[in-house]
Design a protein around this motif. Structure first.
Motif, PDB file in Angstrom:
ATOM      1  N   VAL A 154     -10.167 -21.737  25.321  1.00  0.00           N
ATOM      2  CA  VAL A 154     -10.158 -21.215  23.914  1.00  0.00           C
ATOM      3  C   VAL A 154     -11.425 -21.043  23.034  1.00  0.00           C
ATOM      4  CG1 VAL A 154      -9.242 -21.679  21.420  1.00  0.00           C
ATOM      5  CG2 VAL A 154      -7.537 -21.579  23.503  1.00  0.00           C
ATOM      6  N   THR A 155     -12.198 -22.512  23.073  1.00  0.00           N
ATOM      7  CA  THR A 155     -13.397 -22.468  22.619  1.00  0.00           C
ATOM      8  C   THR A 155     -14.686 -21.790  23.117  1.00  0.00           C
ATOM      9  OG1 THR A 155     -13.827 -24.677  23.611  1.00  0.00           O
ATOM     10  CG2 THR A 155     -12.693 -24.783  21.251  1.00  0.00           C
TER      11      THR A 155
ATOM     12  N   VAL B 154      -7.749 -24.975  17.996  1.00  0.00           N
ATOM     13  CA  VAL B 154      -7.257 -25.598  19.099  1.00  0.00           C
ATOM     14  C   VAL B 154      -5.636 -26.182  19.066  1.00  0.00           C
ATOM     15  CG1 VAL B 154      -7.451 -27.184  21.153  1.00  0.00           C
ATOM     16  CG2 VAL B 154      -9.527 -25.947  20.617  1.00  0.00           C
ATOM     17  N   ALA B 155      -5.673 -26.667  18.238  1.00  0.00           N
ATOM     18  CA  ALA B 155      -4.282 -27.402  17.804  1.00  0.00           C
ATOM     19  C   ALA B 155      -3.245 -26.179  17.504  1.00  0.00           C
ATOM     20  CB  ALA B 155      -4.290 -28.377  16.728  1.00  0.00           C
ATOM     21  N   ALA B 156      -3.554 -25.243  16.500  1.00  0.00           N
ATOM     22  CA  ALA B 156      -2.772 -24.094  16.516  1.00  0.00           C
ATOM     23  C   ALA B 156      -2.327 -23.382  17.758  1.00  0.00           C
ATOM     24  CB  ALA B 156      -3.597 -23.166  15.543  1.00  0.00           C
ATOM     25  N   LEU B 157      -3.251 -23.182  18.676  1.00  0.00           N
ATOM     26  CA  LEU B 157      -3.190 -22.618  20.077  1.00  0.00           C
ATOM     27  C   LEU B 157      -2.217 -23.528  20.845  1.00  0.00           C
ATOM     28  CD1 LEU B 157      -4.086 -19.797  21.272  1.00  0.00           C
ATOM     29  CD2 LEU B 157      -4.995 -20.500  19.160  1.00  0.00           C
ATOM     30  N   LEU B 158      -2.434 -24.696  20.723  1.00  0.00           N
ATOM     31  CA  LEU B 158      -1.474 -25.766  21.612  1.00  0.00           C
ATOM     32  C   LEU B 158      -0.142 -25.587  20.968  1.00  0.00           C
ATOM     33  CD1 LEU B 158      -3.818 -28.605  21.902  1.00  0.00           C
ATOM     34  CD2 LEU B 158      -3.175 -27.149  23.567  1.00  0.00           C
ATOM     35  N   ALA B 159       0.011 -25.521  19.726  1.00  0.00           N
ATOM     36  CA  ALA B 159       1.270 -25.602  18.824  1.00  0.00           C
ATOM     37  C   ALA B 159       2.120 -24.179  19.488  1.00  0.00           C
ATOM     38  CB  ALA B 159       1.288 -25.444  17.480  1.00  0.00           C
ATOM     39  N   LEU B 160       1.276 -23.095  19.647  1.00  0.00           N
ATOM     40  CA  LEU B 160       1.839 -21.866  19.690  1.00  0.00           C
ATOM     41  C   LEU B 160       2.325 -21.735  21.188  1.00  0.00           C
ATOM     42  CD1 LEU B 160       2.149 -18.674  18.487  1.00  0.00           C
ATOM     43  CD2 LEU B 160       0.102 -18.307  19.698  1.00  0.00           C
ATOM     44  N   PHE B 161       1.716 -22.397  22.137  1.00  0.00           N
ATOM     45  CA  PHE B 161       2.104 -22.656  23.596  1.00  0.00           C
ATOM     46  C   PHE B 161       3.294 -23.466  23.475  1.00  0.00           C
ATOM     47  CE2 PHE B 161       2.585 -24.917  27.445  1.00  0.00           C
ATOM     48  CZ  PHE B 161       2.198 -23.853  28.468  1.00  0.00           C
TER      49      PHE B 161
ATOM     50  N   LEU C 183      -3.307 -34.604  26.317  1.00  0.00           N
ATOM     51  CA  LEU C 183      -4.884 -34.766  26.829  1.00  0.00           C
ATOM     52  C   LEU C 183      -5.439 -33.363  26.922  1.00  0.00           C
ATOM     53  CD1 LEU C 183      -4.713 -37.248  29.563  1.00  0.00           C
ATOM     54  CD2 LEU C 183      -5.527 -37.576  27.525  1.00  0.00           C
ATOM     55  N   ALA C 184      -4.520 -32.247  26.744  1.00  0.00           N
ATOM     56  CA  ALA C 184      -4.990 -30.819  26.791  1.00  0.00           C
ATOM     57  C   ALA C 184      -6.109 -30.583  25.536  1.00  0.00           C
ATOM     58  CB  ALA C 184      -3.976 -29.822  26.873  1.00  0.00           C
ATOM     59  N   GLY C 185      -5.904 -31.398  24.398  1.00  0.00           N
ATOM     60  CA  GLY C 185      -6.732 -31.220  23.323  1.00  0.00           C
ATOM     61  C   GLY C 185      -7.602 -32.389  23.232  1.00  0.00           C
ATOM     62  N   LEU C 186      -7.844 -33.340  24.128  1.00  0.00           N
ATOM     63  CA  LEU C 186      -8.497 -34.676  24.144  1.00  0.00           C
ATOM     64  C   LEU C 186      -9.543 -34.628  25.026  1.00  0.00           C
ATOM     65  CD1 LEU C 186      -5.813 -37.195  22.942  1.00  0.00           C
ATOM     66  CD2 LEU C 186      -7.056 -35.825  21.459  1.00  0.00           C
ATOM     67  N   VAL C 187      -9.385 -33.927  26.111  1.00  0.00           N
ATOM     68  CA  VAL C 187     -10.212 -34.197  27.450  1.00  0.00           C
ATOM     69  C   VAL C 187     -11.707 -33.952  26.988  1.00  0.00           C
ATOM     70  CG1 VAL C 187      -8.575 -33.763  29.085  1.00  0.00           C
ATOM     71  CG2 VAL C 187      -9.705 -31.928  28.157  1.00  0.00           C
ATOM     72  N   ALA C 188     -12.143 -33.303  26.397  1.00  0.00           N
ATOM     73  CA  ALA C 188     -13.513 -32.906  25.868  1.00  0.00           C
ATOM     74  C   ALA C 188     -14.083 -33.913  25.036  1.00  0.00           C
ATOM     75  CB  ALA C 188     -13.676 -31.661  25.133  1.00  0.00           C
ATOM     76  N   ASP C 189     -13.363 -34.662  24.242  1.00  0.00           N
ATOM     77  CA  ASP C 189     -13.579 -35.748  23.326  1.00  0.00           C
ATOM     78  C   ASP C 189     -13.819 -36.979  24.541  1.00  0.00           C
ATOM     79  OD1 ASP C 189     -13.881 -34.225  21.353  1.00  0.00           O
ATOM     80  OD2 ASP C 189     -11.881 -34.641  20.403  1.00  0.00           O
TER      81      ASP C 189
ATOM     82  N   CYS D  57       5.275 -30.091  22.311  1.00  0.00           N
ATOM     83  CA  CYS D  57       4.406 -29.259  22.476  1.00  0.00           C
ATOM     84  C   CYS D  57       3.838 -28.576  21.201  1.00  0.00           C
ATOM     85  CB  CYS D  57       4.722 -28.227  23.516  1.00  0.00           C
ATOM     86  SG  CYS D  57       4.722 -28.982  25.317  1.00  0.00           S
ATOM     87  N   VAL D  58       5.374 -28.415  20.423  1.00  0.00           N
ATOM     88  CA  VAL D  58       5.034 -27.773  19.239  1.00  0.00           C
ATOM     89  C   VAL D  58       4.554 -28.586  17.848  1.00  0.00           C
ATOM     90  CG1 VAL D  58       6.435 -26.739  17.299  1.00  0.00           C
ATOM     91  CG2 VAL D  58       7.166 -26.392  19.557  1.00  0.00           C
ATOM     92  N   ALA D  59       4.891 -29.744  18.136  1.00  0.00           N
ATOM     93  CA  ALA D  59       4.336 -30.623  17.025  1.00  0.00           C
ATOM     94  C   ALA D  59       3.578 -31.505  17.430  1.00  0.00           C
ATOM     95  CB  ALA D  59       5.723 -31.155  16.373  1.00  0.00           C
ATOM     96  N   GLY D  60       3.951 -32.455  18.539  1.00  0.00           N
ATOM     97  CA  GLY D  60       3.312 -33.736  18.941  1.00  0.00           C
ATOM     98  C   GLY D  60       1.988 -33.573  19.297  1.00  0.00           C
ATOM     99  N   VAL D  61       1.806 -32.542  20.420  1.00  0.00           N
ATOM    100  CA  VAL D  61       0.569 -32.300  20.992  1.00  0.00           C
ATOM    101  C   VAL D  61      -0.504 -31.745  19.768  1.00  0.00           C
ATOM    102  CG1 VAL D  61      -0.662 -31.044  22.822  1.00  0.00           C
ATOM    103  CG2 VAL D  61       1.654 -32.066  23.135  1.00  0.00           C
ATOM    104  N   PRO D  62      -0.249 -30.760  19.050  1.00  0.00           N
ATOM    105  CA  PRO D  62      -1.192 -30.132  18.224  1.00  0.00           C
ATOM    106  C   PRO D  62      -1.534 -31.507  17.069  1.00  0.00           C
ATOM    107  CG  PRO D  62       0.411 -28.617  18.620  1.00  0.00           C
ATOM    108  CD  PRO D  62       1.047 -30.090  19.311  1.00  0.00           C
ATOM    109  N   ALA D  63      -0.559 -32.322  16.809  1.00  0.00           N
ATOM    110  CA  ALA D  63      -0.823 -33.307  16.054  1.00  0.00           C
ATOM    111  C   ALA D  63      -1.987 -34.534  16.455  1.00  0.00           C
ATOM    112  CB  ALA D  63       0.273 -33.896  15.551  1.00  0.00           C
TER     113      ALA D  63
END
Length: 408
Positions: free
Chosen positions: A239-240, A250-257, A30-36, A148-154
């Motif tokens: 981030v944005t 955003v996906a890349a930053l989430l992957a880095l986290f 949801l960290a990458g989806l809350v805005a949508d 966190c590395v793969a699933g969340v950014p995906a």
């Protein structure tokens, strides 16, 4: 000099981590989806952020309750039912157009996840030597870090390309091979001690909550995880909108986290069984400084990129070590120990986004979750320091007992 051999992990522990990967993807995505979701469901961003809190509340309440319910169920049956329910509610979440229904599916998914984690922790730690709980935990949490590395950014990328609902469908699909793995590999024994006569009673397991050491560790876990989720939930808009980095990154930053979280869990796996205190003290101070620097320099893209990695590492190193200390402190609560740990972390995961949302809604801006994270970690250091001072005072200056087991 003869090297000491480290016992290998049973394959079942790694297969349990596969299921944890699917569940971790759901919890963090949801960290990458809350805005949508906010836009699609026509609700404020702070309300959409409460979806993370709803999941965490379900985890916090459900962990001990599901652990109690499953005490008399076979391990394999318990894990299978929990994972099947988890997959089904994600299908419902993917098709609903009602925000209230979506919120309900998050709570139900969390209850299923909580039950799985409580039983999974009990199963994993029962399969390894008594002084290898931290290593078993690191493998299990490895599923979360890979999420966190793969699933969340995906999931964030899917949300960008196909809409946020596609991420929910993806979690349901990823749960299916994990379900097959559980059915085919997990022993069918009880969730507690394999010998029924040796399994502690419910009263005995609940009685461990009277131990000050366990209670303090649970509070520390809640505070540290609250800090992690407070910022992570709102990382995409930070981030944005604050750092000015394009949404495509955003996906890349989430992957880095996520890479940081993987490194943190690996660190906890290596040190939490043998040197927990230096890791908790040093890591806690560094974590506090990191959140303060993040808040002050959130508009500088290079700093945001660097601290996404650093804070992910520190958060999971400290948090993973605290979980292992809960399991050691509740070693005679084989069923509820995992429930206590899961509940503690998710009290924090519920409170963190809620507090961050309050700060944003109050007009303090998108940097405010970073300051809330700093305050939560500062609170953890104060509580831990006060507990340490009290124990030292009672012991007449002697060093308090902390779980530091020699490597076998």
């Amino acid at each position: 000099m003869r090297r000491r051999r480290t016992p290998s992990m049973p394959p079942t522990v790694y297969l349990l981590a596969l299921a944890v990967f699917a569940q971790g993807t759901s919890e963090f995505m949801l960290a990458g989806l809350v805005a949508d979701i906010s836009t699609d469901m026509r609700v404020p961003l702070s309300d959409a952020g409460l979806l993370t809190s709803a999941f965490a509340v379900g985890m916090a309440v459900g962990a001990p309750l599901m652990a109690l319910m499953s005490r008399r169920w076979p391990r394999r049956s318990s894990l299978t039912v929990f994972l099947a329910v988890f997959a089904l509610v994600h299908v419902l979440g993917a098709v609903t157009t009602d925000f209230g229904v979506l919120m309900t599916t998050r709570v139900l998914a969390a209850l299923a996840n909580a039950g799985f984690m409580a039983v999974g922790l009990a199963t994993a730690t029962a399969l390894v030597p008594p002084n290898a709980k931290g290593r078993a935990l690191a493998v299990l949490l490895g599923g979360t870090t890979i999420a966190c590395v793969a699933g969340v950014p995906a999931g964030a990328l899917l949300g960008e390309l196909l809409g946020w609902r596609s991420a929910f469908w993806a979690v349901a699909l990823v749960s299916l091979p994990a379900l097959v793995a559980v059915v085919t590999s997990v022993p069918a024994g009880k969730t507690g001690n394999p010998a029924p006569a040796g399994r502690p009673s419910v009263a005995t397991e609940l009685g461990t909550l009277r131990r000050p050491r366990l209670l303090v560790t649970l509070v520390l876990g809640a505070l540290v995880n609250g800090a992690t989720f407070c910022t992570f939930t709102y990382l995409a808009p930070i981030v944005t909108d604050v750092a000015g980095i394009g949404s495509a990154w955003v996906a890349a930053l989430l992957a880095l986290f996520g890479v940081g979280s993987f490194l943190g869990v690996r660190t906890a796996g290596r040190l939490s069984d043998t040197r927990p205190l230096p890791l908790l003290v040093g890591g806690g101070v560094a974590l506090l400084l990191g959140w303060v620097v993040f808040a002050l320099a959130a508009s500088i893209p290079a700093v945001v990129v660097a601290l996404a990695l650093v804070q992910g590492t520190l958060s999971f190193a400290v948090g993973g070590t605290l979980i292992s200390q809960v399991l050691y402190a509740a070693s005679d609560a084989p069923t509820l120990g995992g429930g206590f740990a899961t509940a503690s972390l998710n009290v924090g995961a519920a409170a963190g986004p809620w507090l961050g949302g309050i700060a944003i809604a109050a007009g303090y801006g998108l940097r405010s979750p970073l300051w809330v994270s700093a305050l939560l970690v500062a609170g953890a250091l104060v509580v831990g320091g006060a507990a340490w001072a009290m124990v030292r005072g009672r012991a007449g200056g002697a060093r308090p007992a902390v779980r530091e087991t020699p490597t076998p």
